[in-house]
Design a protein around this motif. Structure first.
Motif, PDB file in Angstrom:
ATOM      1  N   ARG A 212       0.813  -1.217   0.000  1.00 32.68           N
ATOM      2  CA  ARG A 212       0.000   0.000   0.000  1.00 32.68           C
ATOM      3  C   ARG A 212       0.848   1.270   0.000  1.00 32.68           C
ATOM      4  NH1 ARG A 212      -4.860  -0.889   4.233  1.00 32.68           N
ATOM      5  NH2 ARG A 212      -5.623   0.961   3.135  1.00 32.68           N
ATOM      6  N   ALA A 213       2.148   1.129  -0.170  1.00 28.63           N
ATOM      7  CA  ALA A 213       3.042   2.290  -0.225  1.00 28.63           C
ATOM      8  C   ALA A 213       3.450   2.562  -1.672  1.00 28.63           C
ATOM      9  CB  ALA A 213       4.287   2.049   0.633  1.00 28.63           C
ATOM     10  N   THR A 214       3.745   3.828  -1.979  1.00 22.64           N
ATOM     11  CA  THR A 214       4.338   4.182  -3.268  1.00 22.64           C
ATOM     12  C   THR A 214       5.804   3.780  -3.250  1.00 22.64           C
ATOM     13  OG1 THR A 214       2.821   6.051  -3.528  1.00 22.64           O
ATOM     14  CG2 THR A 214       4.834   6.072  -4.849  1.00 22.64           C
ATOM     15  N   ARG A 215       6.200   2.959  -4.192  1.00 30.54           N
ATOM     16  CA  ARG A 215       7.568   2.452  -4.213  1.00 30.54           C
ATOM     17  C   ARG A 215       8.490   3.463  -4.880  1.00 30.54           C
ATOM     18  NH1 ARG A 215       9.213  -3.748  -5.705  1.00 30.54           N
ATOM     19  NH2 ARG A 215      11.455  -3.476  -6.048  1.00 30.54           N
ATOM     20  N   LEU A 216       9.402   4.006  -4.094  1.00 28.38           N
ATOM     21  CA  LEU A 216      10.408   4.968  -4.562  1.00 28.38           C
ATOM     22  C   LEU A 216      11.768   4.401  -4.176  1.00 28.38           C
ATOM     23  CD1 LEU A 216       8.570   8.168  -3.273  1.00 28.38           C
ATOM     24  CD2 LEU A 216       8.747   7.447  -5.663  1.00 28.38           C
ATOM     25  N   GLU A 217      12.273   3.508  -4.982  1.00 23.04           N
ATOM     26  CA  GLU A 217      13.416   2.681  -4.604  1.00 23.04           C
ATOM     27  C   GLU A 217      14.718   3.445  -4.691  1.00 23.04           C
ATOM     28  OE1 GLU A 217      15.388  -1.576  -6.021  1.00 23.04           O
ATOM     29  OE2 GLU A 217      13.241  -1.192  -6.320  1.00 23.04           O
ATOM     30  N   LEU A 218      15.458   3.471  -3.595  1.00 25.51           N
ATOM     31  CA  LEU A 218      16.785   4.078  -3.564  1.00 25.51           C
ATOM     32  C   LEU A 218      17.813   3.143  -4.193  1.00 25.51           C
ATOM     33  CD1 LEU A 218      16.685   5.496   0.057  1.00 25.51           C
ATOM     34  CD2 LEU A 218      16.825   6.871  -2.035  1.00 25.51           C
ATOM     35  N   ASP A 242       6.741  16.062   1.704  1.00 18.35           N
ATOM     36  CA  ASP A 242       5.976  14.939   1.184  1.00 18.35           C
ATOM     37  C   ASP A 242       6.933  13.790   0.892  1.00 18.35           C
ATOM     38  OD1 ASP A 242       7.246  15.509  -1.259  1.00 18.35           O
ATOM     39  OD2 ASP A 242       5.468  16.457  -2.127  1.00 18.35           O
ATOM     40  N   VAL A 243       6.395  12.644   0.430  1.00 18.04           N
ATOM     41  CA  VAL A 243       7.231  11.451   0.282  1.00 18.04           C
ATOM     42  C   VAL A 243       8.242  11.602  -0.849  1.00 18.04           C
ATOM     43  CG1 VAL A 243       5.479   9.974   1.309  1.00 18.04           C
ATOM     44  CG2 VAL A 243       5.502  10.290  -1.163  1.00 18.04           C
ATOM     45  N   GLN A 244       7.915  12.365  -1.886  1.00 12.14           N
ATOM     46  CA  GLN A 244       8.852  12.574  -2.988  1.00 12.14           C
ATOM     47  C   GLN A 244      10.035  13.425  -2.536  1.00 12.14           C
ATOM     48  OE1 GLN A 244       8.832  11.232  -6.108  1.00 12.14           O
ATOM     49  NE2 GLN A 244      10.808  12.234  -6.495  1.00 12.14           N
ATOM     50  N   ARG A 245       9.759  14.469  -1.761  1.00 13.36           N
ATOM     51  CA  ARG A 245      10.847  15.337  -1.286  1.00 13.36           C
ATOM     52  C   ARG A 245      11.777  14.556  -0.365  1.00 13.36           C
ATOM     53  NH1 ARG A 245      14.753  17.232  -0.362  1.00 13.36           N
ATOM     54  NH2 ARG A 245      15.335  19.342   0.329  1.00 13.36           N
ATOM     55  N   LEU A 246      11.229  13.684   0.484  1.00 10.87           N
ATOM     56  CA  LEU A 246      12.094  12.887   1.352  1.00 10.87           C
ATOM     57  C   LEU A 246      12.918  11.905   0.528  1.00 10.87           C
ATOM     58  CD1 LEU A 246      13.071  12.158   4.167  1.00 10.87           C
ATOM     59  CD2 LEU A 246      11.130  10.591   4.374  1.00 10.87           C
ATOM     60  N   PHE A 247      12.332  11.322  -0.510  1.00 11.74           N
ATOM     61  CA  PHE A 247      13.087  10.432  -1.392  1.00 11.74           C
ATOM     62  C   PHE A 247      14.286  11.161  -1.993  1.00 11.74           C
ATOM     63  CE2 PHE A 247      13.791   9.259  -5.876  1.00 11.74           C
ATOM     64  CZ  PHE A 247      14.323   7.999  -5.690  1.00 11.74           C
ATOM     65  N   GLU A 248      14.051  12.381  -2.478  1.00  8.45           N
ATOM     66  CA  GLU A 248      15.147  13.149  -3.077  1.00  8.45           C
ATOM     67  C   GLU A 248      16.228  13.465  -2.049  1.00  8.45           C
ATOM     68  OE1 GLU A 248      12.946  16.441  -4.513  1.00  8.45           O
ATOM     69  OE2 GLU A 248      12.078  15.333  -6.222  1.00  8.45           O
ATOM     70  N   SER A 295      12.332   1.460   9.920  1.00 10.46           N
ATOM     71  CA  SER A 295      12.189   2.852  10.330  1.00 10.46           C
ATOM     72  C   SER A 295      11.175   3.570   9.450  1.00 10.46           C
ATOM     73  CB  SER A 295      13.538   3.565  10.235  1.00 10.46           C
ATOM     74  OG  SER A 295      14.118   3.380   8.946  1.00 10.46           O
ATOM     75  N   ILE A 296      10.483   4.539  10.037  1.00 13.24           N
ATOM     76  CA  ILE A 296       9.571   5.401   9.284  1.00 13.24           C
ATOM     77  C   ILE A 296       9.797   6.840   9.727  1.00 13.24           C
ATOM     78  CG2 ILE A 296       7.670   5.046  10.920  1.00 13.24           C
ATOM     79  CD1 ILE A 296       5.776   5.217   8.455  1.00 13.24           C
ATOM     80  N   GLU A 297      10.059   7.715   8.764  1.00 13.00           N
ATOM     81  CA  GLU A 297      10.169   9.150   8.999  1.00 13.00           C
ATOM     82  C   GLU A 297       8.821   9.785   8.687  1.00 13.00           C
ATOM     83  OE1 GLU A 297      12.482  10.994  10.242  1.00 13.00           O
ATOM     84  OE2 GLU A 297      14.389   9.937  10.038  1.00 13.00           O
ATOM     85  N   THR A 298       8.326  10.625   9.605  1.00 12.42           N
ATOM     86  CA  THR A 298       7.013  11.228   9.444  1.00 12.42           C
ATOM     87  C   THR A 298       7.144  12.743   9.376  1.00 12.42           C
ATOM     88  OG1 THR A 298       6.661  11.266  11.851  1.00 12.42           O
ATOM     89  CG2 THR A 298       5.905   9.323  10.648  1.00 12.42           C
ATOM     90  N   ALA A 299       6.401  13.367   8.462  1.00 15.90           N
ATOM     91  CA  ALA A 299       6.448  14.811   8.302  1.00 15.90           C
ATOM     92  C   ALA A 299       6.065  15.510   9.601  1.00 15.90           C
ATOM     93  CB  ALA A 299       5.513  15.234   7.175  1.00 15.90           C
ATOM     94  N   SER A 300       6.776  16.621   9.902  1.00 18.91           N
ATOM     95  CA  SER A 300       6.512  17.356  11.137  1.00 18.91           C
ATOM     96  C   SER A 300       6.981  18.792  10.972  1.00 18.91           C
ATOM     97  CB  SER A 300       7.255  16.715  12.318  1.00 18.91           C
ATOM     98  OG  SER A 300       8.653  16.896  12.185  1.00 18.91           O
ATOM     99  N   ARG A 301       6.671  19.621  11.945  1.00 16.84           N
ATOM    100  CA  ARG A 301       7.247  20.959  11.971  1.00 16.84           C
ATOM    101  C   ARG A 301       8.742  20.848  12.277  1.00 16.84           C
ATOM    102  NH1 ARG A 301       2.099  23.357  14.639  1.00 16.84           N
ATOM    103  NH2 ARG A 301       3.077  22.931  16.660  1.00 16.84           N
TER     104      ARG A 301
END
Length: 499
Positions: A212-218, A242-248, A295-301
């Motif tokens: 159920r996750a978008t696969r953005l393979e490193l 967002d998830v794309q910015r974290l991937f980059e 591990s999971i990184e979650t968006a925050s302030r």
């Protein structure tokens, strides 16, 4: 023809069986008040075998000195053994009923023709508890041929011992090698003579990618060392990405990454398979035994001072339940930095470089204890696909019930959901159909540690007590004490509710 192993005290990890080409494993159900209890299947083992794409089946053999000749006890012993086997297999999730899955009952002896009457009476006792369609038998040629002819079992596991070199047509499993070494583990080797040999579940192999996750393979997703996940650690990014910015960021920031990224709106990206190391958890990434943390990184302030959104909470619960099902991560909060379970980044200093981090922030740490972890437990214990709204305070005040035995800790110090506010009490109800039960209630209070709340004696399903709980109560532990009036094998039902 598929091959598999069976084992007892020598607990064979799933990855060892898989890399040696085996397709399944059989292990035990047995008496929990005997030394043989350590050879019983464990939930995390079954989950690991399923995740590796291997089948699992089970055999009952009692743990006391008469275990190889228990069938001489006839109907009464068969009924008693089957009652225990039903309880233990139920704890492990065996599908039950007319459309359920079998338990093999061991006749681990060279039975003579004259003794088959006792075997027959024993299996009559088993049939008083189990549907015949779910009864299997393990034994030599004479026992297997008797079972087939009598119709008192439907599943047949023949051992090479006491078989004179003859394989009975129509068997499901054949144990052809005894006491061999598999990478240092003691096992027997079996052949499956049927695609359905009594395995409990359809296997759920995983390649480490959450569907159920978008696969953005490193790039390092295929080169990092393999791990066997035993922990799930939650972080905050300290950025509203967002998830794309974290991937980059991970792609361009060599040498560090997380398995997952979670945006404010609940969008989930996955960068690394859960079967490979990711470098967000310092010492927890990969230990010398090959285990590691997801591990999971979650968006925050930027200050990590905001709570998770409802959408983030929902996804954290879903991912946690999935990790329990496919990797067998146990449903508890990690008790030490290398203890299997669930946690957040600053729970232990070994999980961060330099030993100090505020991540994921105080509001999210409270959410972890009050909402997220209890939600994972509830979701993991429900059928896959069950959806839950964001947990409500009053709904989450309940703690699930179970069975209480002498010397057996049924709760495992699970966190009470949620932290108990002032003015709340705990109502404990314990019932014993067979007589008197003695026990003790302990609680864990933040900043104070474990405290004894009280001892109890109840008789014949008497409601136990109301206990006032101090603010900050996080855990409850209930256990039996010696000296009550019933046999240790007799379970006493319990339930706890915060009111």
């Amino acid at each position: 023809m598929a091959t598999g192993i069976d084992f007892s005290f020598s607990r064979v990890p799933a990855h060892v069986a898989a890399r040696n080409g085996h397709a399944f494993a059989v292990s035990y159900l047995t008496d929990q008040d005997s030394a043989h209890r350590v050879k019983q299947w464990r939930p995390e083992e079954i989950a690991a075998y399923r995740a590796a794409g291997l089948g699992v089946a089970a055999v009952w053999q009692g743990g006391f000195d008469d275990r190889t000749v228990a069938w001489r006890g006839g109907h009464a012993r068969g009924r008693a053994d089957a009652t225990k086997a039903a309880i233990e297999s139920g704890r492990l999730g065996r599908p039950e009923g007319a459309q359920g899955r079998p338990v093999y009952f061991a006749v681990d002896h060279d039975v003579s023709d004259a003794e088959l009457g006792l075997v027959s009476a024993y299996f009559d006792g088993v049939a008083s508890v189990f549907d015949v369609a779910n009864i299997g038998v393990y034994g030599g040629r004479r026992v297997i041929e008797w079972a087939m002819a009598s119709g008192k079992a439907r599943w047949f596991w023949q051992t090479k011992a006491w078989s004179g070199g003859h394989q009975v047509p129509g068997i499901h499993l054949f144990q052809r090698l005894h006491n061999v070494k598999l990478e240092g583990y003691d096992v027997d080797v079996n052949d499956a003579h049927n695609a359905d040999y009594g395995q409990w579940f359809d296997v759920t192999p995983t390649d480490g990618w959450y569907p159920r996750a978008t696969r953005l393979e490193l790039p390092e997703a295929r080169t990092q060392p393999a791990i066997r996940p035993t922990q799930f650690i939650m972080h905050s990014i300290a950025a509203p990405w967002d998830v794309q910015r974290l991937f980059e960021y991970w792609r361009d920031q060599a040498g560090e990454e997380s398995h997952f990224g979670l945006a404010y709106d609940g969008s989930l990206g996955q960068y690394m398979p859960t079967t490979r190391r990711a470098d967000a958890n310092y010492s927890a990434n990969r230990r010398s035994d090959g285990t590691g943390a997801v591990s999971i990184e979650t968006a925050s302030r930027p200050q990590s001072d905001d709570p998770w959104t409802d959408a983030q909470v929902r996804v954290l619960i879903e991912v946690g339940a999935w990790l329990h099902r496919v990797h067998g991560i146990p449903l508890r909060v990690c008790r030490s930095w290398d203890d299997p379970g669930f946690g957040y980044h600053n729970l232990f200093p070994q999980w961060s470089t330099g030993g100090a981090t505020a991540c994921p922030g105080p509001l999210r740490i409270r959410q972890f204890s009050d909402v997220v972890f209890p939600g994972i437990v509830r979701a993991a214990q429900s059928p896959p696909g069950t959806s839950f709204p964001t947990p409500d305070l009053e709904e989450e005040m309940k703690v699930l019930g179970g069975e209480l035995r002498a010397g057996f800790d049924p709760i495992g110090n699970l966190v009470i959901p949620p932290a108990v506010p002032n003015g709340r009490s705990m109502f404990v109800n314990i019932g014993a159909d067979m007589g008197r039960v003695r026990g003790r209630v302990d609680i864990y209070v933040t900043g104070q540690g474990w405290r004894r709340l009280g001892e109890f004696t109840i008789d014949q399903n008497t409601d136990l007590a109301f206990y006032p709980l101090p603010q900050g109560t996080r855990k409850v532990n209930i256990k039996r004490l010696p000296g009550d009036g019933i046999h240790p094998d007799t379970p006493a039902a319990w339930n706890v509710e915060i009111i």
